[in-house]
Motif scaffolding. Structure first.
Motif, short mmCIF file in Angstrom:
data_model
loop_
_atom_site.label_atom_id
_atom_site.label_comp_id
_atom_site.label_asym_id
_atom_site.label_seq_id
_atom_site.Cartn_x
_atom_site.Cartn_y
_atom_site.Cartn_z
N PHE A 154 -2.65 2.96 -8.91
CA PHE A 154 -3.75 3.86 -8.59
C PHE A 154 -4.00 4.80 -9.76
O PHE A 154 -3.05 5.29 -10.40
CB PHE A 154 -3.42 4.70 -7.35
CG PHE A 154 -3.70 3.98 -6.05
CD1 PHE A 154 -4.75 3.08 -5.96
CD2 PHE A 154 -2.93 4.22 -4.93
CE1 PHE A 154 -5.02 2.42 -4.77
CE2 PHE A 154 -3.20 3.58 -3.73
CZ PHE A 154 -4.23 2.67 -3.65
N ASN A 155 -5.29 5.06 -10.07
CA ASN A 155 -5.61 6.06 -11.09
C ASN A 155 -5.71 7.43 -10.44
O ASN A 155 -5.41 7.61 -9.26
CB ASN A 155 -6.90 5.69 -11.81
CG ASN A 155 -8.09 5.60 -10.87
OD1 ASN A 155 -8.00 5.96 -9.70
ND2 ASN A 155 -9.21 5.10 -11.38
N ASN A 156 -6.15 8.43 -11.23
CA ASN A 156 -6.22 9.79 -10.72
C ASN A 156 -7.26 9.95 -9.61
O ASN A 156 -7.17 10.87 -8.79
CB ASN A 156 -6.56 10.75 -11.87
CG ASN A 156 -5.47 10.77 -12.92
OD1 ASN A 156 -4.30 10.54 -12.60
ND2 ASN A 156 -5.83 11.04 -14.17
N GLU A 157 -8.25 9.06 -9.58
CA GLU A 157 -9.30 9.13 -8.56
C GLU A 157 -8.95 8.32 -7.32
O GLU A 157 -9.75 8.21 -6.39
CB GLU A 157 -10.62 8.64 -9.14
CG GLU A 157 -11.11 9.48 -10.32
CD GLU A 157 -12.38 8.92 -10.91
OE1 GLU A 157 -12.81 7.83 -10.45
OE2 GLU A 157 -12.94 9.57 -11.82
N GLY A 158 -7.78 7.69 -7.30
CA GLY A 158 -7.36 6.92 -6.13
C GLY A 158 -7.90 5.50 -6.12
O GLY A 158 -7.79 4.81 -5.11
N LYS B 175 0.82 -1.21 0.00
CA LYS B 175 0.00 0.00 0.00
C LYS B 175 0.85 1.26 0.00
O LYS B 175 0.49 2.27 -0.62
CB LYS B 175 -0.93 -0.01 1.21
CG LYS B 175 -2.07 -1.00 1.10
CD LYS B 175 -3.00 -0.89 2.30
CE LYS B 175 -4.21 -1.80 2.15
NZ LYS B 175 -5.13 -1.70 3.31
N SER B 176 1.99 1.22 0.68
CA SER B 176 2.86 2.40 0.69
C SER B 176 3.44 2.66 -0.69
O SER B 176 3.55 3.81 -1.12
CB SER B 176 3.98 2.20 1.72
OG SER B 176 4.83 1.13 1.36
N TYR B 177 3.80 1.59 -1.41
CA TYR B 177 4.30 1.76 -2.78
C TYR B 177 3.23 2.35 -3.69
O TYR B 177 3.50 3.24 -4.52
CB TYR B 177 4.76 0.42 -3.35
CG TYR B 177 6.03 -0.12 -2.70
CD1 TYR B 177 7.07 0.73 -2.34
CD2 TYR B 177 6.18 -1.48 -2.46
CE1 TYR B 177 8.22 0.25 -1.74
CE2 TYR B 177 7.33 -1.98 -1.86
CZ TYR B 177 8.35 -1.11 -1.50
OH TYR B 177 9.49 -1.59 -0.92
N LEU B 178 1.98 1.87 -3.56
CA LEU B 178 0.90 2.39 -4.39
C LEU B 178 0.62 3.85 -4.08
O LEU B 178 0.35 4.65 -4.98
CB LEU B 178 -0.37 1.56 -4.18
CG LEU B 178 -0.36 0.13 -4.73
CD1 LEU B 178 -1.60 -0.63 -4.28
CD2 LEU B 178 -0.28 0.14 -6.25
N THR B 179 0.68 4.22 -2.81
CA THR B 179 0.44 5.60 -2.42
C THR B 179 1.48 6.54 -3.01
O THR B 179 1.18 7.69 -3.36
CB THR B 179 0.43 5.72 -0.88
OG1 THR B 179 -0.52 4.80 -0.34
CG2 THR B 179 0.07 7.13 -0.45
#
Length: 315
Positions: free
Chosen positions: A107-111, A88-92
């Motif tokens: 992740f897209n622009n909308e999270g 999750k930290s990498y995706l954030t």
């Protein structure tokens, strides 16, 4: 811990592999198909997808990791939780997660999480060894068009053949036909006579045989004793999905828990001791995995949050 390796192993056998507090990888079977323009034949396969809404721990992944790495179930759960926190930290931070032979997550622009499946592996075991095949197209109309073109250039005509009349041949043919018909009539009459004679002889033999059978008397001096067969009761399979209510070091405590669940209306029973020597009692056992997950969610919501799913063949 190479989490994607364990997920990939389970995708061969299950339609849903859940990573607790992260999401679930799903598989859906599609049939073989043919590409019309390239004439390519594609074998049947499993298509991968990802659903971040399904995050409840069903115990499948943790139990598999515990069995492979020979560690306790609780340790496996902690290792998964630590790995999920790192993912999750990498995706954030905007990075793309690549799971070998599974796909990419980002992740897209909308999270919201986007999943791009990988096509390197076919998780459908029934299609093992089958690969893509390209077959050249068959042009059947070409030859028909060539023949039509030739007929237009060189028309085909049929001219009747002229022969001299020979009247004596006509009379000879009539005589031959008459002789043939006469022979057939006499031959059929002779065959019918033979069949009638054989039929009468067969009926007479059958009559004599029936009279002999009716006159015969059978007496058994030493009849065989009666045989009594004992048939064991066949137990119906109880399924491989078990909702665990608790595990106890002392079997008496396990029996108390079992009686308590039965009094509360559950189809509870004991399934024996696990490899740690703990006596296990289950709320119920199921043959269908989705039915077991539905029941587990209901129990965790209304009765016991610590309940979990055990996938094991007890037969």
């Amino acid at each position: 811990m190479q989490l994607e390796t364990y997920i990939s192993d389970l995708l061969y056998r299950y339609e849903c592999v859940t990573v607790p507090e992260f999401g679930s990888f799903l598989t859906q079977r599609i049939s073989a198909k043919v590409h019309e323009s390239t004439n390519a034949f594609y074998p049947p396969k499993k298509v991968l997808s990802f659903n971040e809404q399904i995050q409840t721990n069903d115990g499948l992944l943790a139990h598999y990791i515990a069995d492979v790495e020979k560690i306790p179930f609780e340790v496996a759960v902690k290792k998964i939780r630590k790995r999920v926190k790192s993912l999750k930290s990498y995706l954030t931070e905007g990075e793309t997660l690549t799971f070998n032979n599974i796909g990419d997550l980002s992740f897209n622009n909308e999270g919201k999480m986007l999943f791009t499946p990988s096509y390197h592996l076919n998780y459908l075991t029934d299609a093992f060894g089958l690969s893509q095949l390209v077959s050249p197209a068959i042009s059947r109309e070409v030859y028909k068009e060539e023949v039509q073109a030739i007929e237009k250039v060189i028309p085909i005509t049929v001219t009747p053949e002229k022969r001299k009349s020979r009247p004596y041949l006509k009379y000879a043919a009539i005589a031959l036909v008459a002789l043939t018909l006469g022979g057939l009539v006499s031959s059929n009459y002779y065959i019918n006579q033979i069949e009638a004679h054989n039929q009468l002889a067969q009926e007479d033999a059958n009559t004599q045989m029936e009279s002999k059978i009716q006159e015969a008397t059978f007496v058994i001096d030493n009849p065989l004793p009666a045989v009594t067969l004992t048939v064991d009761k066949v137990e119906v399979p109880i399924g491989n999905y078990h909702i665990i209510a608790g595990a106890f070091r002392i079997e008496e405590n396990c029996d108390k828990k079992l009686q308590q669940l039965i009094d509360q209306g559950f189809d509870a029973r004991k399934i024996g001791a696990n490899k740690y020597g703990l006596h296990q009692v289950v709320y119920s056992s199921h043959t269908d995995r989705l039915d077991a997950l539905k029941t587990l969610r209901s129990i965790k919501r209304t009765h016991n949050k610590a309940a979990w799913l055990l996938v094991k063949d007890l037969n």
